[in-house]
Design a protein around this motif. Sequence first.
Motif, PDB file in Angstrom:
ATOM      1  N   PHE A  58       2.283   4.220  14.358  1.00 17.97           N
ATOM      2  CA  PHE A  58       2.173   4.451  12.916  1.00 17.97           C
ATOM      3  C   PHE A  58       0.765   4.006  12.544  1.00 17.97           C
ATOM      4  N   THR A  59      -0.020   4.918  11.979  1.00 17.71           N
ATOM      5  CA  THR A  59      -1.435   4.599  11.756  1.00 17.71           C
ATOM      6  C   THR A  59      -1.804   4.644  10.284  1.00 17.71           C
ATOM      7  N   LEU A  60      -2.795   3.849   9.956  1.00 18.91           N
ATOM      8  CA  LEU A  60      -3.413   3.866   8.626  1.00 18.91           C
ATOM      9  C   LEU A  60      -4.875   4.238   8.829  1.00 18.91           C
ATOM     10  N   LYS A  61      -5.304   5.289   8.159  1.00 15.20           N
ATOM     11  CA  LYS A  61      -6.694   5.729   8.258  1.00 15.20           C
ATOM     12  C   LYS A  61      -7.379   5.506   6.920  1.00 15.20           C
ATOM     13  N   ILE A  62      -8.563   4.941   6.988  1.00 18.71           N
ATOM     14  CA  ILE A  62      -9.421   4.851   5.803  1.00 18.71           C
ATOM     15  C   ILE A  62     -10.625   5.726   6.098  1.00 18.71           C
ATOM     16  N   ARG A  63     -10.827   6.768   5.297  1.00 13.90           N
ATOM     17  CA  ARG A  63     -11.817   7.799   5.640  1.00 13.90           C
ATOM     18  C   ARG A  63     -13.250   7.305   5.502  1.00 13.90           C
ATOM     19  N   SER A  64     -13.546   6.666   4.425  1.00 18.10           N
ATOM     20  CA  SER A  64     -14.911   6.222   4.153  1.00 18.10           C
ATOM     21  C   SER A  64     -14.822   4.821   3.579  1.00 18.10           C
ATOM     22  N   THR A  65     -14.973   3.848   4.460  1.00 17.60           N
ATOM     23  CA  THR A  65     -14.696   2.469   4.051  1.00 17.60           C
ATOM     24  C   THR A  65     -15.693   1.954   3.023  1.00 17.60           C
ATOM     25  N   LYS A  66     -15.174   1.092   2.157  1.00 23.01           N
ATOM     26  CA  LYS A  66     -16.005   0.421   1.152  1.00 23.01           C
ATOM     27  C   LYS A  66     -15.968  -1.077   1.442  1.00 23.01           C
ATOM     28  N   LEU A  67     -16.905  -1.779   0.869  1.00 21.80           N
ATOM     29  CA  LEU A  67     -16.937  -3.235   1.059  1.00 21.80           C
ATOM     30  C   LEU A  67     -15.615  -3.864   0.634  1.00 21.80           C
ATOM     31  N   GLU A  68     -15.052  -3.349  -0.460  1.00 22.11           N
ATOM     32  CA  GLU A  68     -13.822  -3.936  -0.997  1.00 22.11           C
ATOM     33  C   GLU A  68     -12.578  -3.604  -0.166  1.00 22.11           C
ATOM     34  N   ASP A  69     -12.724  -2.816   0.882  1.00 14.60           N
ATOM     35  CA  ASP A  69     -11.602  -2.585   1.793  1.00 14.60           C
ATOM     36  C   ASP A  69     -11.451  -3.717   2.809  1.00 14.60           C
ATOM     37  N   PHE A 125      -7.219   6.933   1.767  1.00 14.38           N
ATOM     38  CA  PHE A 125      -6.232   6.409   2.692  1.00 14.38           C
ATOM     39  C   PHE A 125      -5.285   7.521   3.135  1.00 14.38           C
ATOM     40  N   SER A 126      -4.837   7.423   4.370  1.00 14.78           N
ATOM     41  CA  SER A 126      -3.776   8.307   4.832  1.00 14.78           C
ATOM     42  C   SER A 126      -2.982   7.587   5.910  1.00 14.78           C
ATOM     43  N   VAL A 127      -1.753   8.003   6.074  1.00 14.04           N
ATOM     44  CA  VAL A 127      -0.899   7.437   7.114  1.00 14.04           C
ATOM     45  C   VAL A 127      -0.326   8.576   7.934  1.00 14.04           C
ATOM     46  N   GLU A 128       0.012   8.218   9.163  1.00 14.46           N
ATOM     47  CA  GLU A 128       0.514   9.229  10.080  1.00 14.46           C
ATOM     48  C   GLU A 128       1.382   8.553  11.122  1.00 14.46           C
ATOM     49  N   LEU A 168       0.828  -1.211   0.000  1.00 17.07           N
ATOM     50  CA  LEU A 168       0.000   0.000   0.000  1.00 17.07           C
ATOM     51  C   LEU A 168       0.861   1.258   0.000  1.00 17.07           C
ATOM     52  N   VAL A 169       1.757   1.357   1.003  1.00 12.49           N
ATOM     53  CA  VAL A 169       2.466   2.618   1.191  1.00 12.49           C
ATOM     54  C   VAL A 169       3.725   2.388   2.008  1.00 12.49           C
ATOM     55  N   SER A 170       4.735   3.210   1.739  1.00 12.98           N
ATOM     56  CA  SER A 170       5.927   3.234   2.579  1.00 12.98           C
ATOM     57  C   SER A 170       6.112   4.653   3.118  1.00 12.98           C
ATOM     58  N   PHE A 171       6.769   4.746   4.255  1.00 10.43           N
ATOM     59  CA  PHE A 171       6.818   6.017   4.992  1.00 10.43           C
ATOM     60  C   PHE A 171       8.175   6.138   5.637  1.00 10.43           C
ATOM     61  N   TYR A 172       8.811   7.304   5.417  1.00  6.75           N
ATOM     62  CA  TYR A 172      10.133   7.532   5.989  1.00  6.75           C
ATOM     63  C   TYR A 172      10.300   9.010   6.256  1.00  6.75           C
ATOM     64  N   ASN A 173      10.892   9.334   7.354  1.00 10.16           N
ATOM     65  CA  ASN A 173      11.185  10.730   7.682  1.00 10.16           C
ATOM     66  C   ASN A 173       9.912  11.578   7.661  1.00 10.16           C
ATOM     67  N   ASN A 174       8.857  11.011   8.203  1.00 12.20           N
ATOM     68  CA  ASN A 174       7.575  11.703   8.348  1.00 12.20           C
ATOM     69  C   ASN A 174       6.895  12.056   7.041  1.00 12.20           C
ATOM     70  N   GLU A 175       7.221  11.325   5.998  1.00 10.05           N
ATOM     71  CA  GLU A 175       6.470  11.529   4.773  1.00 10.05           C
ATOM     72  C   GLU A 175       6.391  10.239   3.972  1.00 10.05           C
ATOM     73  N   ILE A 176       5.413  10.197   3.084  1.00  8.51           N
ATOM     74  CA  ILE A 176       5.234   9.032   2.242  1.00  8.51           C
ATOM     75  C   ILE A 176       6.376   8.950   1.237  1.00  8.51           C
ATOM     76  N   SER A 177       7.024   7.768   1.188  1.00  2.00           N
ATOM     77  CA  SER A 177       8.087   7.541   0.215  1.00  2.00           C
ATOM     78  C   SER A 177       7.514   7.053  -1.100  1.00  2.00           C
TER      79      SER A 177
END
Lengths: 113, 112
Positions: free
Chosen positions: A75-86, A65-68, A46-55
Amino acid sequence: EPEVTQTPSHQVTQMGQEVILRCVPISNHLYFYWYRQILGQKVEFLVSFYNNEISEKSEIFDDQFSVERPDGSNFTLKIRSTKLEDSAMYFCASGGVFTDTQYFGPGTRLTVL
Amino acid sequence: AQSVTQLDSHVSVSEGTPVLLRCNYSSSYSPSLFWYVQHPNKGLQLLLKYTSAATLVKGINGFEAEFKKSETSFHLTKPSAHMSDAAEYFCVVSDRTYKYIFGTGTRLKVLA
Protein backbone atom coordinates in the motif's frame (compact mmCIF):
# COMPACT_ATOMS: atom_id res chain seq x y z
CA GLU A 1 2.61 -11.77 15.60
CA PRO A 2 1.72 -10.07 12.33
CA GLU A 3 2.73 -6.45 12.02
CA VAL A 4 2.58 -3.55 9.63
CA THR A 5 5.90 -2.68 8.04
CA GLN A 6 6.98 0.52 6.31
CA THR A 7 9.89 1.40 4.06
CA PRO A 8 12.05 3.36 4.05
CA SER A 9 12.42 4.35 7.69
CA HIS A 10 13.93 7.68 6.62
CA GLN A 11 13.64 9.52 3.33
CA VAL A 12 15.38 12.75 2.44
CA THR A 13 14.34 14.49 -0.74
CA GLN A 14 14.64 17.81 -2.50
CA MET A 15 11.65 20.12 -2.77
CA GLY A 16 9.70 19.41 -5.94
CA GLN A 17 10.74 15.77 -6.14
CA GLU A 18 8.33 12.86 -6.06
CA VAL A 19 8.45 10.38 -3.21
CA ILE A 20 6.75 7.06 -2.68
CA LEU A 21 6.29 5.72 0.81
CA ARG A 22 5.64 2.02 1.07
CA CYS A 23 3.67 -0.03 3.54
CA VAL A 24 2.92 -3.71 3.89
CA PRO A 25 -0.30 -4.06 5.91
CA ILE A 26 -1.27 -7.11 7.92
CA SER A 27 -2.16 -9.77 5.39
CA ASN A 28 -5.86 -10.37 6.07
CA HIS A 29 -6.72 -6.71 6.65
CA LEU A 30 -8.94 -4.87 4.21
CA TYR A 31 -8.86 -1.29 5.47
CA PHE A 32 -5.76 0.85 5.02
CA TYR A 33 -4.86 4.29 6.27
CA TRP A 34 -2.19 6.94 6.13
CA TYR A 35 -1.59 9.45 8.88
CA ARG A 36 1.14 12.00 9.36
CA GLN A 37 2.72 13.79 12.28
CA ILE A 38 4.57 17.02 11.73
CA LEU A 39 7.23 17.49 14.39
CA GLY A 40 5.68 18.84 17.57
CA GLN A 41 2.11 18.48 16.30
CA LYS A 42 -0.60 15.87 16.64
CA VAL A 43 -1.05 12.85 14.42
CA GLU A 44 -3.42 13.74 11.56
CA PHE A 45 -5.53 11.55 9.33
CA LEU A 46 -4.71 11.72 5.63
CA VAL A 47 -6.68 9.03 3.83
CA SER A 48 -8.49 5.73 4.19
CA PHE A 49 -8.67 3.07 1.50
CA TYR A 50 -10.94 0.08 1.05
CA ASN A 51 -11.83 -2.16 -1.85
CA ASN A 52 -9.26 -0.48 -4.08
CA GLU A 53 -10.60 2.99 -3.68
CA ILE A 54 -10.36 5.94 -1.34
CA SER A 55 -13.04 5.83 1.35
CA GLU A 56 -12.29 9.18 2.88
CA LYS A 57 -9.61 11.85 2.68
CA SER A 58 -8.77 14.89 4.71
CA GLU A 59 -8.23 18.44 3.54
CA ILE A 60 -4.48 17.78 3.68
CA PHE A 61 -4.79 15.08 1.02
CA ASP A 62 -4.82 17.32 -2.03
CA ASP A 63 -3.98 16.56 -5.66
CA GLN A 64 -0.30 16.20 -4.80
CA PHE A 65 -1.08 13.02 -2.88
CA SER A 66 -2.20 9.66 -4.17
CA VAL A 67 -2.50 6.16 -2.79
CA GLU A 68 -2.34 2.83 -4.49
CA ARG A 69 -2.46 -0.83 -3.73
CA PRO A 70 -0.38 -2.06 -6.65
CA ASP A 71 -0.47 -5.71 -5.67
CA GLY A 72 -1.92 -7.91 -2.97
CA SER A 73 0.53 -6.85 -0.30
CA ASN A 74 1.76 -3.26 -0.72
CA PHE A 75 0.00 0.00 0.00
CA THR A 76 1.76 3.15 -1.16
CA LEU A 77 1.51 6.88 -0.60
CA LYS A 78 2.89 9.07 -3.37
CA ILE A 79 3.63 12.76 -3.05
CA ARG A 80 4.11 14.14 -6.56
CA SER A 81 5.95 17.37 -5.89
CA THR A 82 7.13 17.63 -2.33
CA LYS A 83 7.04 20.87 -0.38
CA LEU A 84 8.99 21.83 2.71
CA GLU A 85 5.81 21.52 4.77
CA ASP A 86 5.46 17.86 3.78
CA SER A 87 8.32 17.07 6.15
CA ALA A 88 6.76 14.79 8.76
CA MET A 89 6.53 11.26 10.09
CA TYR A 90 4.11 9.25 7.96
CA PHE A 91 2.33 6.31 9.52
CA CYS A 92 0.55 3.54 7.70
CA ALA A 93 -2.17 1.56 9.47
CA SER A 94 -4.41 -1.35 8.62
CA GLY A 95 -7.58 -2.76 10.07
CA GLY A 96 -9.74 -5.83 9.73
CA VAL A 97 -13.41 -6.21 8.92
CA PHE A 98 -16.08 -5.29 11.51
CA THR A 99 -13.57 -3.62 13.80
CA ASP A 100 -12.34 -0.07 14.17
CA THR A 101 -9.01 -1.14 15.69
CA GLN A 102 -6.05 -0.08 13.58
CA TYR A 103 -2.53 -1.46 13.67
CA PHE A 104 0.26 0.94 12.88
CA GLY A 105 3.62 0.62 11.23
CA PRO A 106 6.79 2.20 12.65
CA GLY A 107 6.55 5.20 10.35
CA THR A 108 8.64 6.82 7.63
CA ARG A 109 10.34 10.06 8.50
CA LEU A 110 10.26 12.30 5.42
CA THR A 111 12.56 15.29 5.27
CA VAL A 112 12.13 17.75 2.41
CA LEU A 113 15.05 20.10 1.82
CA ALA B 1 -17.44 16.22 15.50
CA GLN B 2 -15.27 14.02 17.65
CA SER B 3 -12.22 15.32 19.47
CA VAL B 4 -9.88 14.36 22.28
CA THR B 5 -7.93 16.53 24.67
CA GLN B 6 -4.92 15.26 26.53
CA LEU B 7 -4.55 17.53 29.46
CA ASP B 8 -0.84 17.10 30.10
CA SER B 9 1.88 17.29 27.50
CA HIS B 10 4.49 15.92 29.94
CA VAL B 11 4.15 13.77 33.06
CA SER B 12 7.01 12.72 35.32
CA VAL B 13 6.70 9.98 37.93
CA SER B 14 9.14 8.04 40.05
CA GLU B 15 9.61 4.36 39.37
CA GLY B 16 7.16 2.33 41.45
CA THR B 17 4.63 5.15 41.83
CA PRO B 18 1.23 5.35 40.12
CA VAL B 19 0.75 6.76 36.64
CA LEU B 20 -2.21 8.90 35.61
CA LEU B 21 -2.50 10.22 32.05
CA ARG B 22 -5.60 12.27 31.45
CA CYS B 23 -7.83 12.33 28.41
CA ASN B 24 -11.16 14.01 27.77
CA TYR B 25 -13.21 13.37 24.69
CA SER B 26 -16.05 14.96 22.82
CA SER B 27 -18.43 12.87 20.78
CA SER B 28 -22.01 13.12 19.62
CA TYR B 29 -22.51 9.37 20.05
CA SER B 30 -21.04 6.52 22.07
CA PRO B 31 -17.45 6.49 20.91
CA SER B 32 -14.71 3.92 20.56
CA LEU B 33 -11.73 5.15 22.53
CA PHE B 34 -8.16 3.92 22.46
CA TRP B 35 -4.83 4.46 24.10
CA TYR B 36 -1.69 3.92 22.03
CA VAL B 37 1.91 4.08 23.14
CA GLN B 38 4.91 5.09 21.06
CA HIS B 39 8.38 4.20 22.23
CA PRO B 40 11.30 6.02 20.62
CA ASN B 41 11.79 4.99 17.00
CA LYS B 42 8.92 2.53 17.22
CA GLY B 43 5.42 2.45 15.79
CA LEU B 44 2.19 3.12 17.63
CA GLN B 45 1.26 0.15 19.78
CA LEU B 46 -2.28 -0.45 20.98
CA LEU B 47 -2.51 -0.43 24.78
CA LEU B 48 -6.25 -0.80 25.19
CA LYS B 49 -9.63 -0.08 23.67
CA TYR B 50 -13.06 0.91 24.99
CA THR B 51 -16.13 -0.16 23.06
CA SER B 52 -18.94 0.07 25.65
CA ALA B 53 -18.75 -3.54 26.85
CA ALA B 54 -17.23 -2.49 30.19
CA THR B 55 -16.31 0.90 31.58
CA LEU B 56 -13.05 -0.33 33.11
CA VAL B 57 -10.76 -1.58 30.39
CA LYS B 58 -7.62 -3.54 31.08
CA GLY B 59 -4.75 -3.34 28.62
CA ILE B 60 -1.28 -4.63 28.16
CA ASN B 61 1.65 -4.06 30.54
CA GLY B 62 -0.58 -3.42 33.55
CA PHE B 63 -2.33 -0.35 32.14
CA GLU B 64 -6.04 0.24 32.48
CA ALA B 65 -8.47 3.02 31.66
CA GLU B 66 -11.89 3.93 32.94
CA PHE B 67 -14.58 5.36 30.71
CA LYS B 68 -16.66 7.96 32.55
CA LYS B 69 -19.48 9.25 30.41
CA SER B 70 -20.60 11.86 32.93
CA GLU B 71 -17.12 13.38 32.89
CA THR B 72 -16.40 12.59 29.22
CA SER B 73 -13.09 11.18 30.37
CA PHE B 74 -10.96 8.17 29.56
CA HIS B 75 -7.93 8.45 31.82
CA LEU B 76 -5.10 5.93 31.63
CA THR B 77 -3.64 4.55 34.85
CA LYS B 78 -1.05 2.10 36.07
CA PRO B 79 -0.47 1.27 39.73
CA SER B 80 3.31 1.16 39.56
CA ALA B 81 5.49 2.72 36.89
CA HIS B 82 8.46 0.92 35.37
CA MET B 83 11.37 2.51 33.59
CA SER B 84 10.24 0.78 30.41
CA ASP B 85 6.97 2.76 30.51
CA ALA B 86 8.78 5.92 29.46
CA ALA B 87 7.23 6.78 26.10
CA GLU B 88 4.64 8.98 24.43
CA TYR B 89 1.00 8.06 24.95
CA PHE B 90 -1.84 8.99 22.64
CA CYS B 91 -5.55 9.03 23.41
CA VAL B 92 -7.59 8.38 20.28
CA VAL B 93 -11.26 8.46 19.34
CA SER B 94 -12.62 6.66 16.30
CA ASP B 95 -15.35 8.35 14.34
CA ARG B 96 -18.20 6.70 12.47
CA THR B 97 -16.06 6.22 9.37
CA TYR B 98 -13.38 4.50 11.45
CA LYS B 99 -10.78 7.19 10.98
CA TYR B 100 -8.83 8.08 14.09
CA ILE B 101 -8.71 11.45 15.77
CA PHE B 102 -5.65 11.78 17.95
CA GLY B 103 -4.93 13.77 21.04
CA THR B 104 -1.73 15.78 21.18
CA GLY B 105 0.09 13.13 23.20
CA THR B 106 1.55 12.92 26.69
CA ARG B 107 5.21 12.22 27.15
CA LEU B 108 5.75 10.08 30.24
CA LYS B 109 9.08 10.27 32.00
CA VAL B 110 9.93 7.72 34.68
CA LEU B 111 12.55 8.73 37.20
CA ALA B 112 14.78 6.18 38.88
